[in-house]
Scaffold this motif. Structure first.
Motif, short mmCIF file in Angstrom:
data_model
loop_
_atom_site.label_atom_id
_atom_site.label_comp_id
_atom_site.label_asym_id
_atom_site.label_seq_id
_atom_site.Cartn_x
_atom_site.Cartn_y
_atom_site.Cartn_z
N LEU A 4 0.85 -1.18 0.00
CA LEU A 4 0.00 0.00 0.00
C LEU A 4 0.89 1.24 0.00
CD1 LEU A 4 -2.71 -0.84 2.71
CD2 LEU A 4 -3.11 -0.66 0.26
N SER A 5 0.37 2.32 -0.53
CA SER A 5 1.06 3.60 -0.42
C SER A 5 0.27 4.52 0.49
CB SER A 5 1.20 4.25 -1.80
OG SER A 5 -0.04 4.78 -2.22
N PRO A 6 0.92 5.45 1.20
CA PRO A 6 0.18 6.40 2.03
C PRO A 6 -0.86 7.19 1.25
CG PRO A 6 2.52 6.47 2.57
CD PRO A 6 2.38 5.60 1.35
N VAL A 7 -0.55 7.52 0.00
CA VAL A 7 -1.52 8.26 -0.83
C VAL A 7 -2.77 7.42 -1.05
CG1 VAL A 7 -1.93 9.23 -3.11
CG2 VAL A 7 0.23 9.68 -1.94
N GLU A 8 -2.58 6.14 -1.37
CA GLU A 8 -3.72 5.26 -1.59
C GLU A 8 -4.55 5.11 -0.32
OE1 GLU A 8 -4.56 0.58 -2.85
OE2 GLU A 8 -2.51 1.30 -2.56
N VAL A 9 -3.86 4.96 0.81
CA VAL A 9 -4.56 4.76 2.08
C VAL A 9 -5.40 5.98 2.42
CG1 VAL A 9 -4.23 4.52 4.56
CG2 VAL A 9 -2.91 3.09 2.98
N VAL A 10 -4.83 7.16 2.30
CA VAL A 10 -5.57 8.38 2.62
C VAL A 10 -6.75 8.57 1.68
CG1 VAL A 10 -5.42 10.91 2.60
CG2 VAL A 10 -3.69 9.55 3.82
N GLU A 48 -9.28 17.40 3.90
CA GLU A 48 -8.84 16.71 2.69
C GLU A 48 -7.52 17.25 2.17
OE1 GLU A 48 -11.54 15.85 -0.42
OE2 GLU A 48 -13.31 15.89 0.87
N GLU A 49 -7.39 18.56 2.06
CA GLU A 49 -6.19 19.13 1.45
C GLU A 49 -4.94 18.82 2.25
OE1 GLU A 49 -4.46 23.48 -0.07
OE2 GLU A 49 -6.54 23.28 0.61
N SER A 50 -4.99 19.09 3.56
CA SER A 50 -3.80 18.85 4.38
C SER A 50 -3.49 17.37 4.49
CB SER A 50 -3.98 19.46 5.78
OG SER A 50 -5.11 18.91 6.44
N ALA A 51 -4.53 16.51 4.50
CA ALA A 51 -4.29 15.07 4.57
C ALA A 51 -3.60 14.58 3.30
CB ALA A 51 -5.61 14.33 4.76
N ARG A 52 -4.04 15.07 2.16
CA ARG A 52 -3.39 14.68 0.90
C ARG A 52 -1.94 15.16 0.85
NH1 ARG A 52 -8.76 15.86 -1.68
NH2 ARG A 52 -9.59 13.81 -2.31
N GLU A 53 -1.71 16.36 1.33
CA GLU A 53 -0.33 16.88 1.34
C GLU A 53 0.55 16.02 2.24
OE1 GLU A 53 -0.78 20.87 2.63
OE2 GLU A 53 -1.48 21.63 0.69
N ALA A 54 0.03 15.64 3.40
CA ALA A 54 0.81 14.80 4.32
C ALA A 54 1.05 13.42 3.71
CB ALA A 54 0.08 14.67 5.66
N GLU A 84 3.90 13.65 1.26
CA GLU A 84 5.17 13.72 2.01
C GLU A 84 5.56 12.35 2.55
OE1 GLU A 84 7.42 16.21 2.41
OE2 GLU A 84 6.21 17.17 0.86
N ALA A 85 4.56 11.60 3.03
CA ALA A 85 4.84 10.26 3.55
C ALA A 85 5.32 9.33 2.44
CB ALA A 85 3.58 9.69 4.20
N GLU A 86 4.75 9.47 1.25
CA GLU A 86 5.18 8.68 0.11
C GLU A 86 6.61 9.05 -0.31
OE1 GLU A 86 4.83 5.76 -2.82
OE2 GLU A 86 3.55 6.21 -1.10
N ARG A 87 6.91 10.33 -0.26
CA ARG A 87 8.25 10.79 -0.63
C ARG A 87 9.30 10.23 0.35
NH1 ARG A 87 7.28 16.05 -0.83
NH2 ARG A 87 6.72 15.90 -3.04
N ALA A 124 1.32 9.40 11.75
CA ALA A 124 -0.12 9.40 11.49
C ALA A 124 -0.51 10.65 10.70
CB ALA A 124 -0.90 9.34 12.80
N ILE A 125 -1.57 10.51 9.92
CA ILE A 125 -2.06 11.60 9.07
C ILE A 125 -3.48 11.95 9.49
CG2 ILE A 125 -2.67 12.27 6.72
CD1 ILE A 125 -0.45 10.40 5.73
N VAL A 126 -3.69 13.19 9.93
CA VAL A 126 -5.00 13.63 10.37
C VAL A 126 -5.90 13.86 9.16
CG1 VAL A 126 -6.30 15.42 11.59
CG2 VAL A 126 -4.06 14.70 12.45
#
Length: 478
Positions: free
Chosen positions: A22-28, A50-56, A59-62, A118-120
């Motif tokens: 899984l990727s963090p982007v997919e999970v979010v 949504e916006e800040s969660a996607r940004e985080a 970053e997690a994927e990077r 964790a990603i809010v």
């Protein structure tokens, strides 16, 4: 496939992220999609970030692509109760007075969860300023248990409980002054752990010492005990700005896999002083029997509390009123007039509970502390011989919105708090959890397990043993 990761626990998500499944982007995105599709059912979320969660998530994927060391909750979606701050996100406290407020910094435990990866993804519903055993306010309205959308999710962390049970997030911490983690955990069939007082820091200003009247706790709410141990490990430990914070001395993750053959449990379904619905009592009896079959020694023992439920509740209300009056003072410092001009903007339950309450005298507060001391001593006497005390969390199952019980098994009770068995442990600061115990007519029932101060590992060990014997993960509505 979109939505798949919403079926996994927090531990399952972070493991799959580390393994590249899984990727963090997919999970979010999966969880944001779930919130969009299903939040209307329960009204668990009041704000979706949504916006800040996607940004985080990006970053997690990077961080994964760059080969950086991954923290224990890397990429795990988390929801935060709407009385706790998340920087840059609305925090309304469920009040029309603050419905446009945006926090400028993270609460202490939120900062720790973020540091753990964790990603809010948003904020969960709560009653106005967290005052109440059900979740309803004039900003967002009521929150329902996913097991019956006409019934309450409990409170005050009701949005967190509903979000977990409806698989909108795997982790949604709550706060607990009189049962606000354990009540919705029971009503929504999830796991809620109120840690030892001070174990998870609470940085409160302008009054850094406010959290002791009564004891205010922050702790994990999850679908699995393993996830609670994972979150507690990230959240716990001393904080320089919390004078009550204490060190974390146990390995909470190891406790989950520990056998419980050495644990002695005092079983008192009603704590000797509370009425219970007979079907709830039967369900709790059955769950405790499973703990005995898992190896624990279980004895039917009442803790012999020196005060009855009315006296304990009166002491709780005396202390809570001091805390609530401080909330009104804080609002006045912000420029509001809750006692007069802004009174009509407040929820009727907050008005009745807080504004109409007579502030206690110093003598009354001192007497409440004496009651508190006796309850503490009585519980300590029980813990001299036993590691845990087991009881029901609630005297009844989730009830229809706006219809709290006035009688339990033929006994008159106060409809606001007369049906909860949680307050004693907020007077004393002992750790206590609500563990899914079973169902009555399709509605969840919680078993309350309380331990000696700093005995959180024992509470987790017994909770996990019950989960192994009677897994509940597949019992949530779909």
């Amino acid at each position: 496939m979109g939505g798949d990761s919403t079926q996994f626990s927090a531990a399952g998500i972070t493991r799959r992220i580390r393994d590249g499944e899984l990727s963090p982007v997919e999970v979010v995105e999966d969880h944001l999609e779930g919130i969009r599709e299903r939040n209307e059912r329960t009204n668990a979320f009041v704000t979706v970030a949504e916006e800040s969660a996607r940004e985080a998530a990006v970053e997690a994927e990077r961080a994964i692509e760059d080969g950086e060391p991954l923290p224990p909750l890397h990429g795990v979606p988390v929801a935060v109760k709407d009385i706790d701050d998340v920087a840059g996100v609305e925090t309304t406290h469920g009040s029309r007075l603050l419905e446009d407020r945006v926090a400028d910094a993270d609460a202490a435990y939120v900062a720790r969860l973020k540091a753990a990866g964790a990603i809010v993804v948003g904020k969960t519903n709560a009653p106005e300023f967290g005052v109440g055993t059900t979740t309803d306010n004039r900003v967002a309205g009521p929150t329902s248990t996913p097991f019956d959308l006409d019934r309450t999710a409990g409170g005050s962390s009701g949005g967190a409980g509903a979000a977990l049970a409806d698989r909108l997030v795997p982790l949604a911490p709550g706060s607990d002054t009189g049962g606000s983690i354990r009540i919705p955990a029971s009503a929504c069939g999830v796991y809620g752990h109120k840690p030892t007082y001070g174990l998870v820091p609470n940085v409160d200003r302008p009054n850094a010492f406010a959290s002791h009247t009564p004891f205010y706790h922050v702790g994990p709410m999850t679908r699995t005990v393993d996830d609670a141990a994972l979150a507690l490990t990230a959240m716990a430990g001393p904080h320089r700005d919390d004078p009550h914070s204490v060190p974390a001395t146990d390995d909470y993750l190891a406790a989950v896999d520990r056998p419980i053959d050495d644990l002695r449990i005092a079983y008192s379904p009603d704590l000797g002083i509370y009425p219970l619905e007979p079907a709830v009592r039967e369900t709790i009896d059955d769950a405790v029997g499973a703990l005995e079959r898992a190896g624990a020694t279980v004895d039917a023992v009442d803790p012999r509390l020196a005060h009855d439920r009315e006296e304990i509740l009166e002491a709780f209300y005396t202390m809570a009123t001091v805390r609530w009056q401080a909330t009104l003072d804080d609002l006045e410092d912000r420029g509001f007039d809750p006692r007069d001009e802004d009174r009509d903007r407040l929820h009727h339950a907050f008005v009745e509970t807080v504004l109409d309450a007579e502030p206690p005298t110093v003598r009354e507060l001192t007497r409440a502390d004496v009651v508190r001391s006796r309850v503490f001593d009585d519980l300590q006497d029980c813990f001299e011989e036993y590691d845990l005390i087991a009881s029901a969390t609630l005297a009844t199952t989730p009830f229809p919105h706006g219809e709290p019980p006035e009688t339990i098994d033929g006994v008159d009770v106060g409809p606001r708090r007369g049906w909860v068995l949680t307050q004693p442990y907020n007077l004393t600061g002992h750790p206590a959890a609500s563990v899914p115990a079973g169902f009555v007519d399709g509605l969840p029932v919680g078993l309350q397990l309380a331990g000696e101060r700093f005995g959180d590992a024992d509470v987790l060990a017994a909770s996990a043993a019950l989960e192994r014997r009677r897994p509940w993960i597949d019992r949530y509505p779909t």
